[in-house]
Every structure is written in C-alpha cells, then in structure tokens.
Design a protein around this motif. Structure first.
Motif, PDB file in Angstrom:
ATOM      1  N   GLU A 180     -87.273 116.624 162.279  1.00 18.31           N
ATOM      2  CA  GLU A 180     -88.081 117.833 162.385  1.00 18.31           C
ATOM      3  C   GLU A 180     -87.339 118.915 163.142  1.00 18.31           C
ATOM      4  OE1 GLU A 180     -91.578 116.395 164.648  1.00 18.31           O
ATOM      5  OE2 GLU A 180     -90.995 117.864 166.157  1.00 18.31           O
ATOM      6  N   VAL A 181     -87.645 120.140 162.769  1.00 17.40           N
ATOM      7  CA  VAL A 181     -87.210 121.306 163.529  1.00 17.40           C
ATOM      8  C   VAL A 181     -88.469 122.013 164.016  1.00 17.40           C
ATOM      9  CG1 VAL A 181     -85.047 121.588 162.269  1.00 17.40           C
ATOM     10  CG2 VAL A 181     -87.111 122.736 161.452  1.00 17.40           C
ATOM     11  N   GLY A 182     -88.309 122.864 165.010  1.00 15.40           N
ATOM     12  CA  GLY A 182     -89.484 123.513 165.573  1.00 15.40           C
ATOM     13  C   GLY A 182     -89.222 124.940 165.999  1.00 15.40           C
ATOM     14  N   ARG A 183     -90.307 125.655 166.211  1.00 17.01           N
ATOM     15  CA  ARG A 183     -90.242 127.037 166.703  1.00 17.01           C
ATOM     16  C   ARG A 183     -91.292 127.189 167.800  1.00 17.01           C
ATOM     17  NH1 ARG A 183     -93.462 131.239 165.252  1.00 17.01           N
ATOM     18  NH2 ARG A 183     -92.771 133.343 165.817  1.00 17.01           N
ATOM     19  N   ILE A 184     -90.852 127.587 168.977  1.00 14.34           N
ATOM     20  CA  ILE A 184     -91.722 127.746 170.137  1.00 14.34           C
ATOM     21  C   ILE A 184     -91.752 129.216 170.525  1.00 14.34           C
ATOM     22  CG2 ILE A 184     -92.142 127.037 172.531  1.00 14.34           C
ATOM     23  CD1 ILE A 184     -90.229 124.632 171.945  1.00 14.34           C
ATOM     24  N   ARG A 185     -92.940 129.717 170.799  1.00 17.26           N
ATOM     25  CA  ARG A 185     -93.074 131.065 171.378  1.00 17.26           C
ATOM     26  C   ARG A 185     -93.669 130.917 172.776  1.00 17.26           C
ATOM     27  NH1 ARG A 185     -92.142 135.749 168.176  1.00 17.26           N
ATOM     28  NH2 ARG A 185     -92.243 136.700 170.241  1.00 17.26           N
ATOM     29  N   PRO A 235     -92.483 136.580 175.387  1.00 16.52           N
ATOM     30  CA  PRO A 235     -91.479 137.292 174.589  1.00 16.52           C
ATOM     31  C   PRO A 235     -90.329 136.405 174.122  1.00 16.52           C
ATOM     32  CG  PRO A 235     -91.126 137.728 176.918  1.00 16.52           C
ATOM     33  CD  PRO A 235     -92.388 136.904 176.827  1.00 16.52           C
ATOM     34  N   ALA A 236     -90.311 135.145 174.532  1.00 16.00           N
ATOM     35  CA  ALA A 236     -89.219 134.249 174.169  1.00 16.00           C
ATOM     36  C   ALA A 236     -89.534 133.517 172.872  1.00 16.00           C
ATOM     37  CB  ALA A 236     -88.966 133.237 175.280  1.00 16.00           C
ATOM     38  N   GLU A 237     -88.532 133.403 172.009  1.00 12.40           N
ATOM     39  CA  GLU A 237     -88.632 132.643 170.771  1.00 12.40           C
ATOM     40  C   GLU A 237     -87.542 131.575 170.800  1.00 12.40           C
ATOM     41  OE1 GLU A 237     -88.769 133.322 165.912  1.00 12.40           O
ATOM     42  OE2 GLU A 237     -88.073 134.925 167.236  1.00 12.40           O
ATOM     43  N   ILE A 238     -87.960 130.328 170.617  1.00 14.08           N
ATOM     44  CA  ILE A 238     -87.048 129.191 170.748  1.00 14.08           C
ATOM     45  C   ILE A 238     -87.103 128.358 169.477  1.00 14.08           C
ATOM     46  CG2 ILE A 238     -86.478 127.152 172.110  1.00 14.08           C
ATOM     47  CD1 ILE A 238     -88.288 128.486 174.358  1.00 14.08           C
ATOM     48  N   LEU A 239     -85.933 128.042 168.937  1.00 13.59           N
ATOM     49  CA  LEU A 239     -85.840 127.101 167.824  1.00 13.59           C
ATOM     50  C   LEU A 239     -85.315 125.768 168.338  1.00 13.59           C
ATOM     51  CD1 LEU A 239     -84.294 129.400 165.061  1.00 13.59           C
ATOM     52  CD2 LEU A 239     -86.703 128.835 165.426  1.00 13.59           C
ATOM     53  N   THR A 240     -85.751 124.679 167.730  1.00 14.07           N
ATOM     54  CA  THR A 240     -85.295 123.351 168.151  1.00 14.07           C
ATOM     55  C   THR A 240     -84.671 122.627 166.963  1.00 14.07           C
ATOM     56  OG1 THR A 240     -87.351 122.144 167.640  1.00 14.07           O
ATOM     57  CG2 THR A 240     -87.232 123.269 169.770  1.00 14.07           C
ATOM     58  N   VAL A 244     -81.692 121.577 157.241  1.00 12.61           N
ATOM     59  CA  VAL A 244     -81.997 122.119 158.571  1.00 12.61           C
ATOM     60  C   VAL A 244     -81.917 123.650 158.538  1.00 12.61           C
ATOM     61  CG1 VAL A 244     -81.162 122.315 160.948  1.00 12.61           C
ATOM     62  CG2 VAL A 244     -81.304 120.065 159.870  1.00 12.61           C
ATOM     63  N   TYR A 245     -80.872 124.169 157.945  1.00  6.44           N
ATOM     64  CA  TYR A 245     -80.692 125.620 157.849  1.00  6.44           C
ATOM     65  C   TYR A 245     -81.859 126.271 157.100  1.00  6.44           C
ATOM     66  CZ  TYR A 245     -78.560 130.066 156.389  1.00  6.44           C
ATOM     67  OH  TYR A 245     -78.301 131.382 156.143  1.00  6.44           O
ATOM     68  N   GLU A 246     -82.247 125.701 155.967  1.00  5.90           N
ATOM     69  CA  GLU A 246     -83.339 126.263 155.189  1.00  5.90           C
ATOM     70  C   GLU A 246     -84.662 126.204 155.944  1.00  5.90           C
ATOM     71  OE1 GLU A 246     -83.125 123.929 151.668  1.00  5.90           O
ATOM     72  OE2 GLU A 246     -81.473 125.089 150.793  1.00  5.90           O
ATOM     73  N   ALA A 247     -84.897 125.103 156.664  1.00  4.58           N
ATOM     74  CA  ALA A 247     -86.132 124.972 157.429  1.00  4.58           C
ATOM     75  C   ALA A 247     -86.187 125.996 158.563  1.00  4.58           C
ATOM     76  CB  ALA A 247     -86.253 123.550 157.993  1.00  4.58           C
ATOM     77  N   LEU A 248     -85.067 126.221 159.231  1.00  2.29           N
ATOM     78  CA  LEU A 248     -85.039 127.225 160.298  1.00  2.29           C
ATOM     79  C   LEU A 248     -85.320 128.611 159.725  1.00  2.29           C
ATOM     80  CD1 LEU A 248     -81.941 126.071 162.391  1.00  2.29           C
ATOM     81  CD2 LEU A 248     -84.355 125.803 162.987  1.00  2.29           C
ATOM     82  N   LYS A 249     -84.770 128.913 158.562  1.00  6.57           N
ATOM     83  CA  LYS A 249     -85.035 130.211 157.929  1.00  6.57           C
ATOM     84  C   LYS A 249     -86.525 130.369 157.617  1.00  6.57           C
ATOM     85  CE  LYS A 249     -82.137 130.273 154.444  1.00  6.57           C
ATOM     86  NZ  LYS A 249     -81.400 130.828 153.274  1.00  6.57           N
ATOM     87  N   ARG A 250     -87.153 129.324 157.141  1.00  7.47           N
ATOM     88  CA  ARG A 250     -88.592 129.411 156.832  1.00  7.47           C
ATOM     89  C   ARG A 250     -89.416 129.572 158.093  1.00  7.47           C
ATOM     90  NH1 ARG A 250     -87.220 125.335 153.042  1.00  7.47           N
ATOM     91  NH2 ARG A 250     -88.096 123.699 154.357  1.00  7.47           N
ATOM     92  N   LEU A 251     -89.049 128.866 159.149  1.00  8.29           N
ATOM     93  CA  LEU A 251     -89.789 128.993 160.413  1.00  8.29           C
ATOM     94  C   LEU A 251     -89.687 130.419 160.959  1.00  8.29           C
ATOM     95  CD1 LEU A 251     -88.935 125.700 162.341  1.00  8.29           C
ATOM     96  CD2 LEU A 251     -91.194 126.434 161.605  1.00  8.29           C
ATOM     97  N   VAL A 252     -88.496 130.988 160.903  1.00  7.33           N
ATOM     98  CA  VAL A 252     -88.288 132.345 161.419  1.00  7.33           C
ATOM     99  C   VAL A 252     -89.018 133.371 160.555  1.00  7.33           C
ATOM    100  CG1 VAL A 252     -86.548 134.143 161.731  1.00  7.33           C
ATOM    101  CG2 VAL A 252     -86.109 131.830 162.554  1.00  7.33           C
ATOM    102  N   ALA A 253     -89.024 133.152 159.236  1.00  3.58           N
ATOM    103  CA  ALA A 253     -89.683 134.084 158.328  1.00  3.58           C
ATOM    104  C   ALA A 253     -91.183 134.126 158.565  1.00  3.58           C
ATOM    105  CB  ALA A 253     -89.401 133.696 156.882  1.00  3.58           C
ATOM    106  N   LYS A 254     -91.757 133.040 159.088  1.00  2.08           N
ATOM    107  CA  LYS A 254     -93.197 132.994 159.349  1.00  2.08           C
ATOM    108  C   LYS A 254     -93.591 133.656 160.656  1.00  2.08           C
ATOM    109  CE  LYS A 254     -94.055 128.750 156.720  1.00  2.08           C
ATOM    110  NZ  LYS A 254     -94.559 127.354 156.767  1.00  2.08           N
ATOM    111  N   SER A 255     -92.581 134.159 161.401  1.00  2.00           N
ATOM    112  CA  SER A 255     -92.890 134.768 162.700  1.00  2.00           C
ATOM    113  C   SER A 255     -93.478 136.157 162.544  1.00  2.00           C
ATOM    114  CB  SER A 255     -91.615 134.831 163.547  1.00  2.00           C
ATOM    115  OG  SER A 255     -90.649 135.653 162.934  1.00  2.00           O
TER     116      SER A 255
END
Length: 232
Positions: A146-151, A154-159, A221-232
């Motif tokens: 799994e990959v993740g996105r934390i807010r 003002p901080a945005e963190i990818l895992t 992993v790259y594609e999943a990170l792109k999708r997570l960021v696009a949903k921000s």
C-alpha cells in the motif's frame, strides 16, 4: 544516474505539554557506520543535538532513499557520522527559528492498495530459502502493498513501502498541492528498491535491481502515487 538526491530538509514539530516532538524527513540512508558494528548512525547525533538545542524527542524518517548513500570515501566514518548528524540538526534548528504555525490543523489519511507480480526470481528464491515469503504472495505469485497520502494542516505527505528511487519522487512532487511536501520511505512495508522500468532495465543499477520486486511494482507504485495526488 539521472536520479539526483533531493537535498530538502523538511520538519514537522508537535508540542505535547510544551515538549516538542520533531519529525525530520531527509533523503539519505543512515549507513555511514559500515561493517559489522551496531549503530544508530547519524540519526543518533541528529537526535542528540536537537535535544540539546530545542529539547524533546526526535524522529528521523528517510525520504526517497533509493540508491542515496552518504559519500564516505576517504572519511573517518565515526567522525563523519557525527558531523553529518549535527549538520542536519543545525539545519532543523534554523528552520524552527521561523516556523509556520497554522491556526487549524486538519488531519486526513488515504491509502491505496496495489498488487504486482514478484518478478525478481533470484530474490524470491533467496526469500523462500530464508522462510520470508509466508503470507507474502497470493496464488498467482503477486504481492500486495500500500501507498498512502497524509494531510496534516498545510503539510502533504506520501508514504511508500520501500526505498523509492529519487526520479519517481521528482516527478510526483511538483504535482502535490501541500505547502510542505514530504515523502516517507520504508513505510508500511519494505519491498526493497522501487524503480521505474526505465531504470530497472537500463543495466546501470544492478545491485538495486537485485533487491527489488521488479519493474511492474515500481510502475504500480508510481501510478498509485499519481492517483493519490490527483485526488487532492
């Protein structure tokens, strides 16, 4: 090659009853003290110096560390571990002189599950001999990670669950919307080095390829990170 390390030092600090907990995110293997010695390496000196200058506790979290080793050639490693950690602590101290303190801190987390074939037969054979594949592979020889996105305000963190090659981070970072952009490596799993197919197949990273799941995993992993960021 074509994967320059990110020199950014990023810091989040939380006050708990006026005692600071300082999270330091930086892209470098804590691997200065080599050989067969047990050591906390430069994060120890980072933590000690921050404790002396700021107080509280420190947590070091590596960033996109795929292939990012400290340059120890010609250096006395014990001394270099200390100066490296203390220099990093001094950078943190300078940052925290003028912190950005948000009035409201909303916290959210999103995760994305990815599946990919375990394509590195040499690593898979070694893992099986060591008994390390129990529950790791499904019936089709796929792994699940799994990959993740934390807010956090003002901080945005990818895992990411491994050691991400810097090129992937460099492509994702500009697409993030957070004022402070961070990536936490070795998070919720350790699947070795995470490379794009172009780096995996280039012939320039033989060691890193040998301890990676395979090119499909890096692509997923790259594609999943792109999708997570696009949903921000």
């Amino acid at each position: 090659d074509e994967n320059p390390a990110d020199p950014t030092v990023s810091v989040i600090q939380v006050l708990i009853k006026n005692l600071p907990v300082t999270v330091v995110n930086y892209a470098c293997h804590p691997d200065i003290i080599q050989g067969f010695q047990f050591s906390a390496d430069f994060p120890y000196f980072l933590s000690e110096r921050i404790h002396m200058r700021i107080g509280g506790e420190t947590m070091f979290i590596p960033g996109a560390i795929g292939g990012v080793q400290p340059a120890t050639e010609g250096k006395r490693v014990n001394y270099f571990a200390r100066t490296f950690g203390e220099d990093l602590a001094d950078a943190v101290y300078r940052i925290m002189k003028n912190p950005k303190v948000p009035e409201n801190v909303l916290i959210s987390f999103k995760r994305m599950v990815i599946r990919a074939p375990f394509e590195n037969n040499g690593l898979l054979l070694t893992a099986k001999k060591l008994g390390m594949t129990s529950g790791l592979l499904d019936k089709n020889q796929n792994i699940t990670a799994e990959v993740g996105r934390i807010r956090i305000g003002p901080a945005e963190i990818l895992t990411v669950p491994g050691e991400l090659f810097p090129k992937i981070w460099q492509r994702i970072k500009p697409e993030m919307s957070g004022e402070l952009k961070m990536i936490f490596g070795l998070t919720n799993g350790e699947f070795g080095y995470i490379l794009l197919p172009e780096d995996y197949n280039s012939g320039k990273h033989k060691y890193h390829v040998s301890v990676s799941v395979g090119p499909t995993f890096g692509e997923r992993v790259y594609e999943a990170l792109k999708r997570l960021v696009a949903k921000s």
